[in-house]
Design a protein around this motif. Structure first.
Motif, PDB file in Angstrom:
ATOM      1  N   PHE A  45     -12.282  -3.221  -5.526  1.00  0.00           N
ATOM      2  CA  PHE A  45     -12.185  -1.840  -5.052  1.00  0.00           C
ATOM      3  C   PHE A  45     -13.264  -1.575  -4.007  1.00  0.00           C
ATOM      4  CE2 PHE A  45     -13.007   2.667  -4.900  1.00  0.00           C
ATOM      5  CZ  PHE A  45     -11.733   3.151  -4.684  1.00  0.00           C
ATOM      6  N   LYS A 101      -0.486   8.368  -9.148  1.00  0.00           N
ATOM      7  CA  LYS A 101      -1.748   8.031  -8.503  1.00  0.00           C
ATOM      8  C   LYS A 101      -2.911   8.380  -9.420  1.00  0.00           C
ATOM      9  CE  LYS A 101       0.679   9.570  -4.408  1.00  0.00           C
ATOM     10  NZ  LYS A 101       0.992  10.778  -3.613  1.00  0.00           N
ATOM     11  N   PHE A 125      -2.781  -3.147  -7.974  1.00  0.00           N
ATOM     12  CA  PHE A 125      -4.218  -3.336  -8.228  1.00  0.00           C
ATOM     13  C   PHE A 125      -4.563  -3.308  -9.711  1.00  0.00           C
ATOM     14  CE2 PHE A 125      -8.639  -2.084  -8.625  1.00  0.00           C
ATOM     15  CZ  PHE A 125      -9.275  -2.799  -7.627  1.00  0.00           C
ATOM     16  N   HIS A 161       0.849  -1.185   0.000  1.00  0.00           N
ATOM     17  CA  HIS A 161       0.000   0.000   0.000  1.00  0.00           C
ATOM     18  C   HIS A 161       0.886   1.235   0.000  1.00  0.00           C
ATOM     19  CE1 HIS A 161      -3.964  -1.775   0.964  1.00  0.00           C
ATOM     20  NE2 HIS A 161      -3.207  -2.749   1.453  1.00  0.00           N
ATOM     21  N   ARG A 200     -17.932   6.033  -2.370  1.00  0.00           N
ATOM     22  CA  ARG A 200     -17.685   5.279  -3.611  1.00  0.00           C
ATOM     23  C   ARG A 200     -18.886   5.369  -4.558  1.00  0.00           C
ATOM     24  NH1 ARG A 200     -18.656   0.447  -6.045  1.00  0.00           N
ATOM     25  NH2 ARG A 200     -20.148  -0.171  -4.424  1.00  0.00           N
ATOM     26  N   SER A 205      -7.449   5.400   5.068  1.00  0.00           N
ATOM     27  CA  SER A 205      -7.008   4.230   4.315  1.00  0.00           C
ATOM     28  C   SER A 205      -7.699   2.977   4.816  1.00  0.00           C
ATOM     29  CB  SER A 205      -5.499   4.057   4.471  1.00  0.00           C
ATOM     30  OG  SER A 205      -5.123   2.752   4.049  1.00  0.00           O
ATOM     31  N   GLU A 259      -4.731   7.073   1.483  1.00  0.00           N
ATOM     32  CA  GLU A 259      -4.359   5.846   0.771  1.00  0.00           C
ATOM     33  C   GLU A 259      -4.277   6.200  -0.704  1.00  0.00           C
ATOM     34  OE1 GLU A 259      -4.394   2.305   1.687  1.00  0.00           O
ATOM     35  OE2 GLU A 259      -4.111   1.769  -0.411  1.00  0.00           O
ATOM     36  N   THR A 275      -7.105  -2.424  -1.904  1.00  0.00           N
ATOM     37  CA  THR A 275      -6.276  -1.598  -2.788  1.00  0.00           C
ATOM     38  C   THR A 275      -4.802  -1.830  -2.482  1.00  0.00           C
ATOM     39  OG1 THR A 275      -6.482   0.181  -1.187  1.00  0.00           O
ATOM     40  CG2 THR A 275      -8.014   0.212  -3.027  1.00  0.00           C
ATOM     41  N   HIS A 276      -4.009  -1.980  -3.514  1.00  0.00           N
ATOM     42  CA  HIS A 276      -2.558  -2.067  -3.363  1.00  0.00           C
ATOM     43  C   HIS A 276      -1.954  -1.563  -4.659  1.00  0.00           C
ATOM     44  CE1 HIS A 276      -2.611  -5.669  -5.890  1.00  0.00           C
ATOM     45  NE2 HIS A 276      -3.662  -6.046  -5.185  1.00  0.00           N
ATOM     46  N   THR A 277      -0.646  -1.347  -4.676  1.00  0.00           N
ATOM     47  CA  THR A 277      -0.058  -0.693  -5.854  1.00  0.00           C
ATOM     48  C   THR A 277      -0.088  -1.589  -7.091  1.00  0.00           C
ATOM     49  OG1 THR A 277       2.144  -1.356  -5.186  1.00  0.00           O
ATOM     50  CG2 THR A 277       1.434   0.842  -4.518  1.00  0.00           C
ATOM     51  N   SER A 279      -2.855   4.014  -3.304  1.00  0.00           N
ATOM     52  CA  SER A 279      -2.235   2.824  -3.897  1.00  0.00           C
ATOM     53  C   SER A 279      -2.605   2.595  -5.355  1.00  0.00           C
ATOM     54  CB  SER A 279      -2.611   1.583  -3.084  1.00  0.00           C
ATOM     55  OG  SER A 279      -2.145   1.717  -1.765  1.00  0.00           O
ATOM     56  N   ILE A 280      -3.754   3.122  -5.782  1.00  0.00           N
ATOM     57  CA  ILE A 280      -4.193   2.843  -7.151  1.00  0.00           C
ATOM     58  C   ILE A 280      -3.389   3.750  -8.086  1.00  0.00           C
ATOM     59  CG2 ILE A 280      -6.142   2.680  -8.725  1.00  0.00           C
ATOM     60  CD1 ILE A 280      -6.710   0.918  -6.459  1.00  0.00           C
TER      61      ILE A 280
END
Lengths: 498, 175
Positions: free
Chosen positions: A431, A237, A440, A207, A400, A244, A228, A436-438, A230-231
């Motif tokens: 999502f 970004k 993703f 993340h 969201r 987060s 956060e 979420t993580h880098t 990460s996306i």
């Protein structure tokens, strides 16, 4: 307090800063390049000065030109925005030497945190964990090849002066190293006028979490929680949120504490962001300090109710913070999507051009920070981000859903943008679940193609029934070229007096 | 009324006829298939609102040269009003095979031309470095080839689809 501020930037952030200045009763000066004559940021300010040709190095990065504009308009402070000269200590000193105030950290603090290599060393001495890295790279690529063996692949090349993903390259195997190094150096040189790069170990699927800090010149410093981020694609970004989903309350205490330690040690004042990488075991590592207003600051503004630009200006004017850590409340959840002029279906390639139509979304809990309008140009010379949409909700799911709705209300014609991609991203179950993580995007959206075209027939009917406005290929208004028979066209060769 | 529209070279036929009982109701035939009729409730400068089975749809529309660009619910639709020119069709048709023309995938600036005319290049070799919006993009040869013509020089500004380099295939030689 200042009476007039020059905003040394372009696009949405210039407009956003000018709005706060107006609220505070401070006059503003916008600067623009010759390629930006149609940019809305130009008329967001009270005055506007052309600072040079299209190339950023000759306009938005041209210190002499920007200082001349400041003298000419008689401002007493300069807000650098983000990117361009915002983290350039030489510029900050030049502003001070010209008798003006730089709205940002003191030049010494900027130097201390601005160079990522220096910042890493300082932070490691404070006991904050850093990612294993090689800082002193040889100039000869063959020697570098030997140097990095100890670190192991995959590696990440980063620009010492970096930000915004410029000059960053992931290297998965040795064969890619030499070309990646020179590309990263060139990109860094072009973006920051400083080509130094370093190499660190690349962590898989972490993340990216950052902590917003705010400090005054008297040494009071607070944090405004984490974001956060990460996306990402190309280490830039595209979606940010706060709080987060990956940070528990106890982890938040640790990370914000580490961020404050770093900021205090650097003698940091004004707004800044301490970035961390958070691995899947809940261990975090210092990444860098962004010594400026962040692109994604609106989500922190949503949940704290603070105006970060107002705080920046107040701090730079020498005022005290006016609140302490326990006076800061964070309420609800906020999301931001960055709208880019790029083709998500073709490797996110930039798609500059002419905006023929632009309709921003609206509604409760929806904020739009836009750098474009209908009939404006998105030039090839600058970053492809054209607007930011942020939404607030009482909880993540409401934020969201608001974002998913806001994106569907957004219309941009004339450029390829990532809006359809963002819609699918917001709707994606992973999502929605907050996973979420880098990695993703590469995991869930490899080789993405726009799938759904649910309104093809309605679109075809619209294309058939539509009458004006007509544009020619350059986006200029033109007469209808076919299936139209106005009296004006039927007049043919008729001329006055003939 | 009948219109022909083109998406990625494919021809689409739309018949739309005003229904007798109400002047805003259109009967639709899409590629020969009858469709649910649509009420066209408002045609403004740049937007059109439909009702299909009582459900409203709001379209933003711009005509740019031969193209119509439409945005409905955040998604963009693009149609051409005239058939694609021959070379565009050929370009799509050759995907996957040897591509003699290296075209710019985006508007941008040529950072560096890495080859010279007459040079033999290998599959994957970088021909041109192109930059737009601070992003560097390496254009590479697909397959072994010889550089026939170079149309650009360092620092040139190029348009989307502009031919930058022309290649000619090298016949694989017997060992």
């Amino acid at each position: 307090m200042f009476s007039k501020i020059l905003i040394a930037n372009r696009g949405e952030i210039t407009t956003r800063i000018a709005r706060t200045c107006r609220e505070m009763g401070i006059a503003t000066v916008a600067v623009y390049s010759e390629a930006d004559r149609s940019s809305p940021h130009l008329y967001a300010a009270d005055e506007a000065v052309c600072v040079g040709p299209a190339q950023a190095s000759e306009s938005y990065l041209n210190v002499e030109s920007i200082l001349a504009a400041a003298r000419q308009t008689g401002v007493d402070a300069i807000h650098p925005g983000y990117g361009f000269l915002s983290e350039n200590a030489t510029f900050a000193r030049a502003v001070a030497d010209a008798g003006l105030t730089f709205i940002g950290p003191a030049p010494d603090a900027l130097s201390a945190v601005g160079n990522k290599i220096v910042a890493r060393r300082t932070v490691a001495q404070l006991g904050v964990p850093v990612i294993p890295a090689l800082e002193d790279l040889a100039t000869d690529p063959e020697t570098v090849r030997e140097q990095v063996v100890a670190l192991g692949y995959p590696l990440l090349i980063k620009a010492a002066a970096g930000g915004g993903g410029k000059g960053m390259r992931i290297v998965r195997e040795e064969a890619e190293l030499v070309e990646a190094l020179s590309a990263a150096q060139r990109e860094a040189e072009a973006a920051f006028a400083e080509g130094t790069v370093y190499v660190e170990r690349f962590l898989e699927r972490p993340h990216h979490v950052e902590v917003q800090i705010l400090g005054d010149t008297a040494g009071n410093i607070v944090h405004l929680g984490e974001r956060e981020c990460s996306i990402q694609r190309r280490y830039q970004k595209i979606v940010e949120e706060t709080p987060s989903p990956a940070v528990s309350e106890s982890l938040r205490q640790e990370m914000t504490g580490a961020a404050l330690t770093v900021a205090r040690a650097a003698g940091y004042d004004n707004a800044g962001t301490v970035e961390f990488i958070l691995d899947n075991d809940g261990k975090f590592y210092f990444l860098e300090v962004n010594a400026r207003l962040q692109v994604e600051h609106p989500i922190t503004e949503w949940i704290t109710g603070l105006d970060l630009v107002r705080e920046q200006i107040r701090i730079a004017a020498g005022e005290a913070l006016g609140f302490q850590q326990d006076g800061i409340r964070r309420n609800g959840h906020a999301l931001e999507c960055r709208l880019y002029a790029e083709d998500a279906a073709h490797g996110f390639l930039p798609s500059p051009g002419h905006v023929l139509a632009w309709q921003a979304p609206q509604g409760p809990g929806v904020r739009v920070d836009s750098g474009v309008e209908s009939q404006t140009e998105v030039p090839i010379y600058y970053d492809p981000m054209i607007a930011k949409i942020s939404t607030w909700g009482a909880d993540r799911e409401q934020a969201r859903r608001r974002m998913a709705g806001a994106l569907r209300q957004t219309a941009i014609l004339g450029l390829t943008t990532n809006v359809p991609f963002l819609i699918e991203l917001m709707d994606h179950p992973a999502f929605a679940a907050g996973d979420t993580h880098t990695g993703f995007l590469s995991e869930h959206f490899p080789n993405w193609q726009p799938g759904e075209q649910p309104h093809m027939l309605a679109a075809a009917l619209a294309a058939s029934l539509h009458r004006g406005p007509y544009r020619n290929g350059d986006g200029q208004t033109a007469l209808p070229s076919q299936d139209s028979s106005t009296p004006w066209q039927q007049l043919g060769g008729w001329r006055l007096g003939s | 009324m009948k219109t022909l529209l083109y998406v990625a070279g494919e021809e689409l036929a739309l018949e739309y006829n005003q229904h007798g009982e109400s002047d805003d109701l259109y009967e639709l035939v899409w590629n020969g298939q009858p469709q649910q009729p649509a009420h066209v409730v408002a045609v403004r400068d740049g937007t059109i609102t439909f009702l299909v089975d009582g459900h409203p749809l709001h379209a933003h529309v711009v005509r740019a040269g031969d193209r119509s660009l439409i945005s409905i619910e955040g998604r963009t639709y693009e149609f051409n009003h005239t058939p694609p020119k021959h070379d565009q069709v050929r370009q799509r048709g050759t995907r996957g095979g040897f591509e003699p023309e290296i075209r710019s995938p985006m508007p941008g600036k040529i950072l560096a031309v890495k080859v010279v005319e007459g040079e033999a290049v290998e599959d994957g070799q970088t021909l041109v470095l192109l930059e737009a919006m601070k992003m560097e993009n390496a254009l590479t040869a697909e397959g072994n080839a010889r550089v026939a013509t170079i149309h650009v020089a360092d620092g040139d500004l190029v348009e989307l689809g502009q031919v930058l380099v022309e290649l000619e295939p090298i016949e694989s030689r017997q060992p």
